[in-house]
Design a protein around this motif. Structure first.
Motif, short mmCIF file in Angstrom:
data_model
loop_
_atom_site.label_atom_id
_atom_site.label_comp_id
_atom_site.label_asym_id
_atom_site.label_seq_id
_atom_site.Cartn_x
_atom_site.Cartn_y
_atom_site.Cartn_z
N LEU A 18 0.82 -1.22 0.00
CA LEU A 18 0.00 0.00 0.00
C LEU A 18 0.84 1.26 0.00
N GLY A 19 0.33 2.29 -0.65
CA GLY A 19 0.91 3.62 -0.54
C GLY A 19 0.15 4.39 0.54
N THR A 20 0.77 5.40 1.10
CA THR A 20 0.16 6.09 2.25
C THR A 20 -0.23 7.54 1.94
N GLY A 21 -0.12 7.94 0.68
CA GLY A 21 -0.45 9.32 0.33
C GLY A 21 -1.94 9.49 0.05
N LYS A 22 -2.38 10.74 -0.01
CA LYS A 22 -3.71 11.12 -0.49
C LYS A 22 -4.89 10.75 0.41
N PHE A 23 -4.66 10.17 1.58
CA PHE A 23 -5.81 9.82 2.42
C PHE A 23 -6.44 11.10 2.96
N PRO A 69 10.52 3.39 2.25
CA PRO A 69 10.54 4.80 1.82
C PRO A 69 10.66 4.86 0.29
N ASN A 70 10.01 5.83 -0.29
CA ASN A 70 10.21 6.02 -1.74
C ASN A 70 10.88 7.37 -1.98
N THR A 71 11.50 7.45 -3.14
CA THR A 71 12.32 8.64 -3.42
C THR A 71 11.55 9.66 -4.25
N VAL A 96 14.10 0.42 -0.08
CA VAL A 96 13.82 1.68 -0.77
C VAL A 96 13.15 1.42 -2.13
N LYS A 97 12.09 2.18 -2.36
CA LYS A 97 11.48 2.19 -3.70
C LYS A 97 12.09 3.37 -4.44
N ILE A 98 12.80 3.07 -5.53
CA ILE A 98 13.40 4.16 -6.30
C ILE A 98 12.35 4.70 -7.27
N GLU A 99 12.09 5.97 -7.12
CA GLU A 99 11.13 6.65 -8.01
C GLU A 99 11.83 7.90 -8.51
N ILE A 100 12.22 7.89 -9.78
CA ILE A 100 12.91 9.06 -10.36
C ILE A 100 12.05 9.57 -11.50
N PRO A 156 -0.17 5.74 -15.70
CA PRO A 156 0.42 6.83 -14.91
C PRO A 156 -0.06 6.85 -13.45
N ILE A 157 0.88 7.22 -12.58
CA ILE A 157 0.59 7.32 -11.14
C ILE A 157 -0.67 8.16 -10.93
N GLY A 158 -1.54 7.65 -10.10
CA GLY A 158 -2.71 8.42 -9.70
C GLY A 158 -3.81 8.48 -10.73
N SER A 159 -3.65 7.78 -11.86
CA SER A 159 -4.64 7.89 -12.93
C SER A 159 -5.80 6.92 -12.76
N VAL A 182 3.38 -4.86 -9.85
CA VAL A 182 2.80 -3.75 -10.63
C VAL A 182 2.57 -2.57 -9.68
N ASP A 183 3.14 -1.45 -10.05
CA ASP A 183 3.10 -0.26 -9.19
C ASP A 183 2.59 0.92 -10.01
N ALA A 184 1.47 1.43 -9.63
CA ALA A 184 0.89 2.65 -10.20
C ALA A 184 -0.16 2.37 -11.27
N GLY A 185 -1.23 3.11 -11.14
CA GLY A 185 -2.27 3.11 -12.15
C GLY A 185 -3.42 2.15 -11.91
N ILE A 186 -3.23 1.20 -11.00
CA ILE A 186 -4.31 0.23 -10.78
C ILE A 186 -5.47 0.95 -10.09
N VAL A 203 1.04 -6.43 -6.08
CA VAL A 203 0.68 -5.13 -6.65
C VAL A 203 0.84 -4.05 -5.58
N LEU A 204 1.17 -2.85 -6.03
CA LEU A 204 1.26 -1.70 -5.12
C LEU A 204 0.15 -0.73 -5.51
N VAL A 205 -0.69 -0.40 -4.55
CA VAL A 205 -1.86 0.45 -4.82
C VAL A 205 -1.91 1.59 -3.80
N ASN A 206 -2.17 2.77 -4.28
CA ASN A 206 -2.35 3.90 -3.38
C ASN A 206 -3.63 4.67 -3.69
N THR A 207 -3.63 5.33 -4.86
CA THR A 207 -4.74 6.24 -5.18
C THR A 207 -6.11 5.57 -5.13
N ALA A 208 -6.21 4.38 -5.67
CA ALA A 208 -7.52 3.71 -5.75
C ALA A 208 -8.11 3.48 -4.37
C1 LIG Z 1 2.71 5.93 -3.19
C2 LIG Z 1 3.37 5.56 -4.42
O1 LIG Z 1 4.46 5.05 -4.43
C3 LIG Z 1 2.66 5.84 -5.65
O2 LIG Z 1 3.33 6.83 -6.29
C4 LIG Z 1 2.56 4.57 -6.42
O3 LIG Z 1 3.27 4.59 -7.59
C5 LIG Z 1 1.17 4.10 -6.54
O4 LIG Z 1 0.49 4.60 -7.63
P1 LIG Z 1 -1.09 4.79 -7.59
O5 LIG Z 1 -1.33 5.93 -6.68
O6 LIG Z 1 -1.47 5.06 -9.01
O7 LIG Z 1 -1.70 3.52 -7.05
#
Ligand SMILES: CC(=O)[C@@H](O)[C@H](O)COP(=O)(O)O
Length: 261
Positions: A18-23, A69-71, A96-100, A156-159, A182-186, A203-208
């Motif tokens: 899980l991602g922890t942003g946007k709550f 932690p992510n970058t 570490v999750k590398i995000e550049i 794309p992230i957050g889409s 799979v990280d991002a977009g789900i 899978v890594l999910v945050n926004t959804a």
């Molecule tokens: C928190 C994080 O690392 C996000 O940037 C990640 O890539 C998840 O993407 P979604 O928010 O699209 O699920």
């Protein structure tokens, strides 16, 4: 059945990260983590505020959960390496999750810089999970460099747009030995299940989850979908056919009827 996912020597029962942003409210974070049964969560170092526990995202993560932690915010390898070192020095462990991400419209990752940062951080003893645009050539190089997993984006992230890169992710799953996450977009649990059915390790999910009407309920839905998809993968999906194939072949009585006897 033991179906643990092992990353960096840590054995995980849950395949949902899980991602922890946007709550809308940080107090939801521990409830979401508990309901999802996630054992790994990612946090942006810029949201770690050691001086103020109320404002520190780490205060909301239950004991025993692996913090990755992510970058995010890094635009080149040097910035990512600096963030990773700071995170470790701040007590966030060695994952570490590398995000550049140099592109601010689509938030596309820079695969070359990600490879460079992976090479440096693996040598420094980090458990490195690079976030990439799915590409088999870069995937092989990341694996050779010692990445603990490869994390291709679905969209794309957050889409919340789903598995738009499915065919490219499939190549990574077939050809690489490291776990593919799979990280991002789900955007939906059904898309998480589809990724797992394809053979992705997690899978890594945050926004959804964070932007759902009921984030805690959605966390549970994702947990169930990830487990269902994993079980389907292990059970072996039946073949896809071009044309119909009768479920009950003609035999005995019906075959005679057909021949008019
Ligand atoms: C928190 C994080 O690392 C996000 O940037 C990640 O890539 C998840 O993407 P979604 O928010 O699209 O699920």
């Amino acid at each position: 059945m033991n179906d643990s996912l092992v990353i960096g020597g840590t054995s995980l029962e849950s395949r949902l990260v899980l991602g922890t942003g946007k709550f809308p409210d940080r107090h939801l974070i521990p409830r979401v983590i508990a309901e999802s049964k996630a054992q790994v969560v990612t946090v942006a170092l810029r949201r770690v505020n050691l001086a103020n526990p109320e404002d520190n995202v780490l205060s909301y993560i239950p004991e025993g959960v692996v913090v990755m932690p992510n970058t995010s915010g890094a635009r080149c390898a040097e910035e990512a390496v600096r963030i990773a070192r700071l995170a470790r020095a701040a007590g966030c462990g060695n994952w570490v999750k590398i995000e550049i991400v140099p592109d601010q419209v689509y938030l596309m990752p820079d695969n070359q810089e990600t490879l460079r940062a992976t090479e440096i951080l693996v040598k420094e003893g980090f458990v490195v999970l690079p976030y990439v645009l799915p590409d088999l050539v870069i995937g092989r190089k990341l694996q050779d460099a010692g990445a603990a997993a490869v994390m291709p984006l679905g969209a794309p992230i957050g889409s919340n747009r789903g598995l738009k890169t499915a065919e490219l992710i499939r190549m990574l799953v077939e050809e690489l030995e490291v776990p593919i996450i799979v990280d991002a977009g789900i955007g939906r649990p059904s898309e998480a299940a589809a990724a797992m059915e394809m053979g992705c390790a997690a899978v890594l999910v945050n926004t959804a989850v964070a932007t759902a009407g009921d984030p805690v309920g959605m966390a549970r839905a994702f947990a169930l979908a990830v487990e269902a998809g994993r079980r389907a993968f292990l059970a072996g999906l039946g073949p896809v056919r071009e044309y119909a194939e009768a479920s009950s072949p003609l035999t005995g009585f019906l075959a005679e009827l057909e021949q008019g006897t």
